[in-house]
Design a protein around this motif. Sequence first.
Motif, PDB file in Angstrom:
ATOM      1  N   UNK A   1     -47.683  -8.369  -6.775  1.00 62.37           N
ATOM      2  CA  UNK A   1     -48.304  -7.994  -8.031  1.00 62.37           C
ATOM      3  C   UNK A   1     -49.370  -6.922  -7.855  1.00 62.37           C
ATOM      4  N   UNK A   2     -50.274  -6.845  -8.832  1.00 66.27           N
ATOM      5  CA  UNK A   2     -51.342  -5.840  -8.816  1.00 66.27           C
ATOM      6  C   UNK A   2     -52.653  -6.507  -9.207  1.00 66.27           C
ATOM      7  N   UNK A   3     -53.738  -6.026  -8.580  1.00 67.25           N
ATOM      8  CA  UNK A   3     -55.051  -6.606  -8.795  1.00 67.25           C
ATOM      9  C   UNK A   3     -56.064  -5.490  -8.976  1.00 67.25           C
ATOM     10  N   UNK A   4     -56.887  -5.606 -10.019  1.00 61.53           N
ATOM     11  CA  UNK A   4     -58.004  -4.685 -10.220  1.00 61.53           C
ATOM     12  C   UNK A   4     -59.257  -5.387  -9.744  1.00 61.53           C
ATOM     13  N   UNK A   5     -59.996  -4.734  -8.843  1.00 61.02           N
ATOM     14  CA  UNK A   5     -61.226  -5.300  -8.303  1.00 61.02           C
ATOM     15  C   UNK A   5     -62.358  -4.316  -8.558  1.00 61.02           C
ATOM     16  N   UNK A   6     -63.422  -4.797  -9.211  1.00 60.22           N
ATOM     17  CA  UNK A   6     -64.603  -3.978  -9.475  1.00 60.22           C
ATOM     18  C   UNK A   6     -65.679  -4.388  -8.473  1.00 60.22           C
ATOM     19  N   UNK A   7     -66.152  -3.395  -7.684  1.00 56.40           N
ATOM     20  CA  UNK A   7     -67.196  -3.623  -6.687  1.00 56.40           C
ATOM     21  C   UNK A   7     -68.202  -2.488  -6.805  1.00 56.40           C
ATOM     22  N   UNK A   8     -69.460  -2.811  -6.929  1.00 55.30           N
ATOM     23  CA  UNK A   8     -70.530  -1.809  -7.036  1.00 55.30           C
ATOM     24  C   UNK A   8     -70.185  -0.746  -8.084  1.00 55.30           C
ATOM     25  N   UNK A   9     -69.721  -1.226  -9.247  1.00 54.13           N
ATOM     26  CA  UNK A   9     -69.402  -0.393 -10.410  1.00 54.13           C
ATOM     27  C   UNK A   9     -68.244   0.582 -10.174  1.00 54.13           C
ATOM     28  N   UNK A  10     -67.456   0.344  -9.127  1.00 57.40           N
ATOM     29  CA  UNK A  10     -66.266   1.153  -8.855  1.00 57.40           C
ATOM     30  C   UNK A  10     -65.055   0.241  -8.940  1.00 57.40           C
ATOM     31  N   UNK A  11     -64.060   0.646  -9.760  1.00 58.01           N
ATOM     32  CA  UNK A  11     -62.862  -0.163  -9.902  1.00 58.01           C
ATOM     33  C   UNK A  11     -61.786   0.320  -8.935  1.00 58.01           C
TER      34      UNK A  11
ATOM     35  N   UNK B   1     -58.329  -4.086   0.406  1.00 56.55           N
ATOM     36  CA  UNK B   1     -59.676  -3.602   0.106  1.00 56.55           C
ATOM     37  C   UNK B   1     -60.650  -4.355   0.996  1.00 56.55           C
ATOM     38  N   UNK B   2     -61.490  -3.595   1.738  1.00 54.27           N
ATOM     39  CA  UNK B   2     -62.487  -4.198   2.625  1.00 54.27           C
ATOM     40  C   UNK B   2     -63.865  -3.891   2.064  1.00 54.27           C
ATOM     41  N   UNK B   3     -64.752  -4.905   2.083  1.00 55.72           N
ATOM     42  CA  UNK B   3     -66.076  -4.678   1.485  1.00 55.72           C
ATOM     43  C   UNK B   3     -67.080  -5.709   1.963  1.00 55.72           C
ATOM     44  N   UNK B   4     -68.336  -5.366   1.779  1.00 61.24           N
ATOM     45  CA  UNK B   4     -69.438  -6.321   1.873  1.00 61.24           C
ATOM     46  C   UNK B   4     -69.943  -6.481   0.446  1.00 61.24           C
ATOM     47  N   UNK B   5     -70.158  -7.711   0.042  1.00 64.47           N
ATOM     48  CA  UNK B   5     -70.514  -7.993  -1.349  1.00 64.47           C
ATOM     49  C   UNK B   5     -72.024  -8.191  -1.466  1.00 64.47           C
ATOM     50  N   UNK B   6     -72.653  -7.310  -2.251  1.00 64.11           N
ATOM     51  CA  UNK B   6     -74.095  -7.392  -2.481  1.00 64.11           C
ATOM     52  C   UNK B   6     -74.433  -7.644  -3.934  1.00 64.11           C
ATOM     53  N   UNK B   7     -73.518  -7.322  -4.832  1.00 63.88           N
ATOM     54  CA  UNK B   7     -73.791  -7.455  -6.266  1.00 63.88           C
ATOM     55  C   UNK B   7     -72.600  -8.032  -6.999  1.00 63.88           C
ATOM     56  N   UNK B   8     -72.522  -7.760  -8.304  1.00 65.86           N
ATOM     57  CA  UNK B   8     -71.440  -8.308  -9.126  1.00 65.86           C
ATOM     58  C   UNK B   8     -70.065  -7.798  -8.690  1.00 65.86           C
ATOM     59  N   UNK B   9     -69.056  -8.646  -8.869  1.00 62.24           N
ATOM     60  CA  UNK B   9     -67.664  -8.267  -8.635  1.00 62.24           C
ATOM     61  C   UNK B   9     -66.823  -8.804  -9.787  1.00 62.24           C
ATOM     62  N   UNK B  10     -65.646  -8.218  -9.922  1.00 61.74           N
ATOM     63  CA  UNK B  10     -64.736  -8.636 -10.986  1.00 61.74           C
ATOM     64  C   UNK B  10     -63.308  -8.554 -10.463  1.00 61.74           C
ATOM     65  N   UNK B  11     -62.531  -9.590 -10.697  1.00 63.96           N
ATOM     66  CA  UNK B  11     -61.126  -9.650 -10.309  1.00 63.96           C
ATOM     67  C   UNK B  11     -60.310  -9.762 -11.593  1.00 63.96           C
ATOM     68  N   UNK B  12     -59.350  -8.827 -11.769  1.00 63.31           N
ATOM     69  CA  UNK B  12     -58.579  -8.823 -13.017  1.00 63.31           C
ATOM     70  C   UNK B  12     -57.113  -8.571 -12.707  1.00 63.31           C
ATOM     71  N   UNK B  13     -56.255  -9.332 -13.361  1.00 65.46           N
ATOM     72  CA  UNK B  13     -54.807  -9.147 -13.245  1.00 65.46           C
ATOM     73  C   UNK B  13     -54.292  -8.658 -14.589  1.00 65.46           C
TER      74      UNK B  13
END
Length: 196
Positions: A150-160, A169-181
């Motif tokens: 499938x497909x996943x939209x991930x918002x990290x540091x205001x970048x989708x 997608x590799x990241x360190x999480x410091x703030x809000x995140x969003x996972x959307x299908x």
Amino acid sequence: MKRAPDGLQASDAQLDTRLGSRLAALRAERGWSLGELAERSGISRSTLSRAERAEISPTASMLNRLCNVYGRTMSQLLSEVESEPALLVRAAEQPVWKDRSAGFVRRSVSPPHAGLRAELVEGRLAEGADIEYDRPPVPGLEQHIWVLEGALDVMVQEVEHRLGAGDCLRMRVWGPTRFRCAGPGAVRYALAVVLP
């Protein structure tokens, strides 16, 4: 398997009961009132009380906020209400947690274990599912998201980021995140989580 009165399987209701007890114990260990926890987490006192008494099943977003307050990952919290995981975790023994209202299913493929900093999770989001986390459970948490189907939209540091099957997608999480299908169809992904 017996059915719980609210339509959940008996094992789901038992997990909610153990989870509620653990949440109440964590609050008591810190000497916090429900009001103090509500201020720290941004969750209403009544909702916290109902979750601790297992009158409601916590949502993923609610558990994320509580994990942040208690300095735990969601897997760590959930592992505290399950039996100690073995070195070999058979598929049938992997704990599954569901946020039915959000269309989210979380399988702890490699649960947290003493002496290990990483864990592996399988996530499934139904088409249209949209989960926002206002903070990481542990600041600086390392995550690797690998989309299997499938497909996943991930918002990290205001970048989708739009991820398709096979993307990571590799990241360190410091703030809000969003996972959307957004679809079409559901998405299944692997999430590697490494404590800082």
